[in-house]
Design an enzyme around this catalytic site. Structure first.
Site, PDB file in Angstrom:
ATOM      1  N   GLY A  11       0.813  -1.304  -0.042  1.00  0.00           N
ATOM      2  CA  GLY A  11       0.083  -0.066  -0.111  1.00  0.00           C
ATOM      3  C   GLY A  11       0.816   1.189   0.037  1.00  0.00           C
ATOM      4  CB  VAL A  24      17.630   9.312  -5.753  1.00  0.00           C
ATOM      5  CG1 VAL A  24      18.333  10.069  -6.634  1.00  0.00           C
ATOM      6  CG2 VAL A  24      16.735   8.445  -5.996  1.00  0.00           C
ATOM      7  NE  ARG A  72      -2.227  -4.603  -1.578  1.00  0.00           N
ATOM      8  CZ  ARG A  72      -1.645  -4.201  -0.517  1.00  0.00           C
ATOM      9  NH1 ARG A  72      -0.720  -4.617   0.290  1.00  0.00           N
ATOM     10  NH2 ARG A  72      -2.079  -3.170  -0.039  1.00  0.00           N
ATOM     11  CG  ASP A 103       3.953  -7.019   7.699  1.00  0.00           C
ATOM     12  OD1 ASP A 103       3.446  -6.557   6.929  1.00  0.00           O
ATOM     13  OD2 ASP A 103       3.442  -7.808   8.704  1.00  0.00           O
ATOM     14  CB  SER A 105       7.117  -5.052   1.015  1.00  0.00           C
ATOM     15  OG  SER A 105       6.015  -4.257   0.487  1.00  0.00           O
ATOM     16  CB  THR A 125       2.465   0.675   6.037  1.00  0.00           C
ATOM     17  OG1 THR A 125       1.139   0.438   6.300  1.00  0.00           O
ATOM     18  CG2 THR A 125       3.361   0.413   7.289  1.00  0.00           C
ATOM     19  CG  ASP A 127      -1.783  -0.162   7.938  1.00  0.00           C
ATOM     20  OD1 ASP A 127      -2.694   0.880   7.756  1.00  0.00           O
ATOM     21  OD2 ASP A 127      -2.018  -0.981   6.998  1.00  0.00           O
ATOM     22  CG  ASP A 129       0.992  -2.967  10.045  1.00  0.00           C
ATOM     23  OD1 ASP A 129       1.980  -1.982   9.465  1.00  0.00           O
ATOM     24  OD2 ASP A 129      -0.018  -3.385   9.209  1.00  0.00           O
ATOM     25  NE  ARG A 171      -3.425  -4.856   5.703  1.00  0.00           N
ATOM     26  CZ  ARG A 171      -2.373  -5.477   4.707  1.00  0.00           C
ATOM     27  NH1 ARG A 171      -1.391  -5.237   4.623  1.00  0.00           N
ATOM     28  NH2 ARG A 171      -2.787  -6.509   4.008  1.00  0.00           N
ATOM     29  CD  GLU A 187     -17.742  11.811  23.030  1.00  0.00           C
ATOM     30  OE1 GLU A 187     -17.945  11.582  21.908  1.00  0.00           O
ATOM     31  OE2 GLU A 187     -17.533  12.790  23.596  1.00  0.00           O
ATOM     32  NE  ARG A 243     -27.576  10.790   9.500  1.00  0.00           N
ATOM     33  CZ  ARG A 243     -28.656  10.356   9.921  1.00  0.00           C
ATOM     34  NH1 ARG A 243     -28.952   9.309  10.641  1.00  0.00           N
ATOM     35  NH2 ARG A 243     -29.839  11.073   9.681  1.00  0.00           N
TER      36      ARG A 243
HETATM   37  P1  ATP Z   1       0.938  -2.789   3.405  1.00  0.00           P
HETATM   38  O1  ATP Z   1       1.216  -3.329   5.037  1.00  0.00           O
HETATM   39  O2  ATP Z   1       0.944  -1.340   3.051  1.00  0.00           O
HETATM   40  O3  ATP Z   1      -0.317  -3.671   2.799  1.00  0.00           O
HETATM   41  P2  ATP Z   1       2.929  -4.679   2.626  1.00  0.00           P
HETATM   42  O4  ATP Z   1       4.182  -4.666   2.143  1.00  0.00           O
HETATM   43  O5  ATP Z   1       2.643  -5.377   3.948  1.00  0.00           O
HETATM   44  O6  ATP Z   1       2.206  -3.179   2.616  1.00  0.00           O
HETATM   45  P3  ATP Z   1       1.730  -6.970   1.022  1.00  0.00           P
HETATM   46  O7  ATP Z   1       0.818  -6.839  -0.070  1.00  0.00           O
HETATM   47  O8  ATP Z   1       1.607  -7.877   2.332  1.00  0.00           O
HETATM   48  O9  ATP Z   1       2.158  -5.358   1.482  1.00  0.00           O
HETATM   49  O10 ATP Z   1       3.305  -7.401   0.486  1.00  0.00           O
HETATM   50  C1  ATP Z   1       3.555  -6.617  -0.966  1.00  0.00           C
HETATM   51  C2  ATP Z   1       4.331  -7.617  -1.894  1.00  0.00           C
HETATM   52  O11 ATP Z   1       5.239  -8.348  -1.402  1.00  0.00           O
HETATM   53  C3  ATP Z   1       3.442  -8.841  -2.075  1.00  0.00           C
HETATM   54  O12 ATP Z   1       2.498  -8.473  -3.045  1.00  0.00           O
HETATM   55  C4  ATP Z   1       4.106  -9.708  -2.927  1.00  0.00           C
HETATM   56  O13 ATP Z   1       4.816  -9.617  -3.827  1.00  0.00           O
HETATM   57  C5  ATP Z   1       5.701  -9.404  -1.831  1.00  0.00           C
HETATM   58  N1  ATP Z   1       5.347 -10.470  -0.726  1.00  0.00           N
HETATM   59  C6  ATP Z   1       4.763 -10.551   0.517  1.00  0.00           C
HETATM   60  N2  ATP Z   1       5.050 -11.729   1.217  1.00  0.00           N
HETATM   61  C7  ATP Z   1       5.968 -12.436   0.497  1.00  0.00           C
HETATM   62  C8  ATP Z   1       6.623 -13.516   0.770  1.00  0.00           C
HETATM   63  N3  ATP Z   1       6.362 -14.386   1.861  1.00  0.00           N
HETATM   64  N4  ATP Z   1       7.276 -14.064  -0.034  1.00  0.00           N
HETATM   65  C9  ATP Z   1       7.795 -13.305  -1.329  1.00  0.00           C
HETATM   66  N5  ATP Z   1       7.204 -12.268  -1.452  1.00  0.00           N
HETATM   67  C10 ATP Z   1       6.311 -11.843  -0.625  1.00  0.00           C
END
Ligand code: ATP
Length: 319
Positions: A11, A24, A72, A103, A105, A125, A127, A129, A171, A187, A243
């Site tokens: 994300g 860079v 992704r 995580d 990624s 991210t 989040d 998290d 998340r 609240e 609401r």
């Molecule tokens: P966010 O928390 O913002 O969603 P993220 O990095 O956790 O970010 P993911 O969709 O979990 O988002 O991971 C991004 C990409 O990393 C995945 O689409 C995939 O290509 C790669 N990836 C995730 N887990 C693995 C794994 N265990 N092995 C290899 N590639 C992975």
């Protein structure tokens, strides 16, 4: 190392551009060539890799999103995809890669390290998290976006004497909901990390009404379920008009706050420094306002910890 690359994945979050810019510029500062990988791991597999210049990261420090685009990639989860990615990096003689993302990624980055390409992760991210770092890039901007939105909703909530239930992102982590709830004076704050008894929520609403409160704002973290179901339960038990607002993707966008730009600049530069020091398989973090680096395995084995004392504080301030 003479050639390195940077990509954004998962994300998007505000401040990713500032991190790319920092990586860079830092590489140029040390006379190292740096490439941008477009469209995350998908682009890496396809070879969508372009050399960055000092100018290519000009005028982006204040922009949300990511100029490198993000994705992704299902293909990258496979051995075949990972081998293609390594081949592309070798073809460009790229010796190290910086991955800005969450995580998931980082787990992907680990696979590349195992296959001989040193990687460093930068937590990007909204989040917040990711374990072992106090903050992730984008959290502060999303938090401010949410607080601004709640302030606006509060105006109409007060005018109509209504109960508003606002669902925020995060998340499985309650950080955005908790911090926004405290900063905006909600609240009740409903987060996955703390048990929230419906009797307690109702009692707090009644207590507010008894002392003449004109509005009530309840923040629901997406990790506990939908705001709509909470709204229905509250309406059924109080008979009051409720609401629902689901803030959605506005939380992801916008110009990064000064805090996120600072964080991204420090982390993006640190990632280059680590690669040039010969380090790999590590993520950059911030702890007590100091930039640190942690082994991926060690970081990913842990669970992100939300500070429950903030939750207790929010409860005492919203009686
Ligand atoms: P966010 O928390 O913002 O969603 P993220 O990095 O956790 O970010 P993911 O969709 O979990 O988002 O991971 C991004 C990409 O990393 C995945 O689409 C995939 O290509 C790669 N990836 C995730 N887990 C693995 C794994 N265990 N092995 C290899 N590639 C992975």
């Amino acid at each position: 190392m003479k050639k390195i690359a940077v990509l954004t994945s998962g994300g998007d979050s505000p401040g990713m551009n500032a991190a790319v810019r920092a990586a860079v510029r830092r590489a140029f500062y040390f006379g190292v060539q740096i490439y941008g990988v477009y469209h995350g791991y998908n682009g890496l597999i396809r070879g969508d890799i372009r050399e960055m210049t000092l100018g290519s990261v000009g005028d982006i420090i204040h922009r949300g999103g990511t100029i490198l685009y993000t994705a992704r990639s299902e293909e990258f989860r496979t051995e075949e995809g990972q081998l293609k990615a390594v081949e592309q990096l070798r073809r460009h003689e790229i010796e190290g890669l910086i991955v800005i993302g969450g995580d998931g990624s980082f787990r992907g980055a680990q696979q590349l390290t195992k296959r001989g390409i040193p990687t460093i992760g930068v937590p990007g991210t909204i989040d917040n998290d990711i374990p072992c770092t106090d903050f992730t890039i984008g959290f502060d901007t999303a938090l401010n976006t949410i607080v601004e939105a709640i302030d606006k909703i509060r105006d109409t909530a007060t005018s109509h004497e209504r109960t508003y239930i606002i669902e925020v992102m995060g998340r499985d982590a309650g950080d955005l909901a908790l911090w926004a709830g405290l900063a905006a004076g909600a609240e009740s704050i409903i987060i996955p990390e703390a048990d929230q008894d419906m009797d307690d929520i109702i009692e707090r609403l009644h207590a507010g009404h008894r002392r003449g409160k004109k509005h009530s704002i309840i923040i629901v973290a997406e990790g506990v379920g939908s705001a709509t179901s909470y709204a229905e339960q509250i309406k059924a038990r109080t008979g009051w008009e409720t609401r629902v607002t689901v803030l959605g993707h506005i939380q992801r966008g916008g110009s990064p706050t000064a805090f996120d730009r600072m964080l991204a600049s420090r982390m993006g530069a640190a990632a280059v420094d680590l690669l040039l020091e010969g380090k790999k398989d590590r993520m950059v973090g911030i702890q007590n306002n100091r930039i640190v680096d942690i082994d991926f395995d060690e970081a990913l084995a842990q669970k992100h910890q939300l500070d429950l004392s903030v939750y207790q504080l929010a409860r005492t301030l919203s009686i």
